[in-house]
Design an enzyme around this catalytic site. Sequence first.
Site, PDB file in Angstrom:
ATOM      1  N   SER A  65      -1.266 -65.574  -9.068  1.00 24.75           N
ATOM      2  CA  SER A  65      -2.373 -66.366  -9.602  1.00 24.75           C
ATOM      3  C   SER A  65      -2.601 -66.092 -11.084  1.00 24.75           C
ATOM      4  O   SER A  65      -2.169 -65.076 -11.631  1.00 24.75           O
ATOM      5  CB  SER A  65      -3.661 -66.051  -8.835  1.00 24.75           C
TER       6      SER A  65
HETATM    7  N1  SAH Z   1      -2.768 -62.977  -4.190  1.00 24.22           N
HETATM    8  C1  SAH Z   1      -1.416 -63.244  -4.658  1.00 24.22           C
HETATM    9  C2  SAH Z   1      -1.121 -64.713  -4.866  1.00 24.22           C
HETATM   10  C3  SAH Z   1      -1.145 -65.444  -3.595  1.00 24.22           C
HETATM   11  S1  SAH Z   1      -0.133 -66.881  -3.494  1.00 24.22           S
HETATM   12  C4  SAH Z   1      -1.092 -62.450  -5.896  1.00 24.22           C
HETATM   13  O1  SAH Z   1      -1.950 -61.718  -6.391  1.00 24.22           O
HETATM   14  O2  SAH Z   1       0.050 -62.530  -6.347  1.00 24.22           O
HETATM   15  C5  SAH Z   1      -0.567 -67.271  -1.821  1.00 24.22           C
HETATM   16  C6  SAH Z   1       0.116 -66.421  -0.779  1.00 24.22           C
HETATM   17  O3  SAH Z   1      -0.442 -66.767   0.471  1.00 24.22           O
HETATM   18  C7  SAH Z   1       1.615 -66.676  -0.674  1.00 24.22           C
HETATM   19  O4  SAH Z   1       2.314 -65.482  -0.873  1.00 24.22           O
HETATM   20  C8  SAH Z   1       1.793 -67.200   0.760  1.00 24.22           C
HETATM   21  O5  SAH Z   1       2.976 -66.733   1.385  1.00 24.22           O
HETATM   22  C9  SAH Z   1       0.562 -66.643   1.441  1.00 24.22           C
HETATM   23  N2  SAH Z   1       0.150 -67.358   2.646  1.00 24.22           N
HETATM   24  C10 SAH Z   1       0.063 -68.686   2.875  1.00 24.22           C
HETATM   25  N3  SAH Z   1      -0.357 -68.929   4.125  1.00 24.22           N
HETATM   26  C11 SAH Z   1      -0.564 -67.709   4.718  1.00 24.22           C
HETATM   27  C12 SAH Z   1      -0.996 -67.290   5.998  1.00 24.22           C
HETATM   28  N4  SAH Z   1      -1.333 -68.145   6.975  1.00 24.22           N
HETATM   29  N5  SAH Z   1      -1.077 -65.960   6.244  1.00 24.22           N
HETATM   30  C13 SAH Z   1      -0.735 -65.055   5.288  1.00 24.22           C
HETATM   31  N6  SAH Z   1      -0.321 -65.398   4.057  1.00 24.22           N
HETATM   32  C14 SAH Z   1      -0.234 -66.706   3.773  1.00 24.22           C
END
Ligand code: SAH
Length: 217
Positions: A65
């Site tokens: 992000s």
């Molecule tokens: N917080 C992260 C950025 C998140 S991007 C950082 O600091 O880098 C969003 C993430 O959510 C992705 O890695 C994706 O794989 C995950 N995601 C999406 N759906 C999900 C689910 N149902 N359970 C767990 N993770 C999920």
Amino acid sequence: MTEDEDSLAERKMRFLYALRSRGITDGRVLTAMEAIDRGAFVKGIFADRAYEDTPLPIACGQTISQPSIVALMTQALSLNPRDRVMEIGTGSGYQAAILSQLARRVYTIDRHRRLVREAEEVFQALNLPNITAFTGDGSHGLPDQAPFDRILVTAAAEDPPGPLLAQLKVGGIMVVPVGQTDAVQTLIKVVRTEDSFEYEELRSVRFVPLVEGLASE
Ligand code: SAH
């Protein structure tokens, strides 16, 4: 000092300045953003852009992000040092690392095994022992570890997932982006009261979608 080192130090300084100018006023959040090097979480060709206030691609087609959004979400959580926090969407691990500076324990979960493994390596390298990372479908939360003082969802859902609301303590705060995943979403702050939930809209954001089930890698 070489030219490269000089510009790295300058870039890090501009990084913190940008956060302040974007409304991050909480000194503890700024200190955490200064302590955790975003450069440790961005790999490959995008590594030299780690100090720009922009989201960047990471493995598995996901994104780390934008730093000012990480700071804003962290600020909205109003963390106490004794808090146990759950993050849905480990991704690079950057947001979990920021949370680890301000809370007692961080539980983070991602549906991509590879992202969890790589994030764990960075947590170890940076010596952040109060983070536990899980591979799983975060929309169910972590019933065995619940309830939580704070919950942060870093992928967009159409509504705040019911199981996550159920795992929030009374008095607890959840921050979650909601809305259609292919459009602009709204970042929502949810506060659990004795008998209901209060919702506040913070700003518009754009996150990758919360996807059901485990990923293949
Ligand atoms: N917080 C992260 C950025 C998140 S991007 C950082 O600091 O880098 C969003 C993430 O959510 C992705 O890695 C994706 O794989 C995950 N995601 C999406 N759906 C999900 C689910 N149902 N359970 C767990 N993770 C999920």
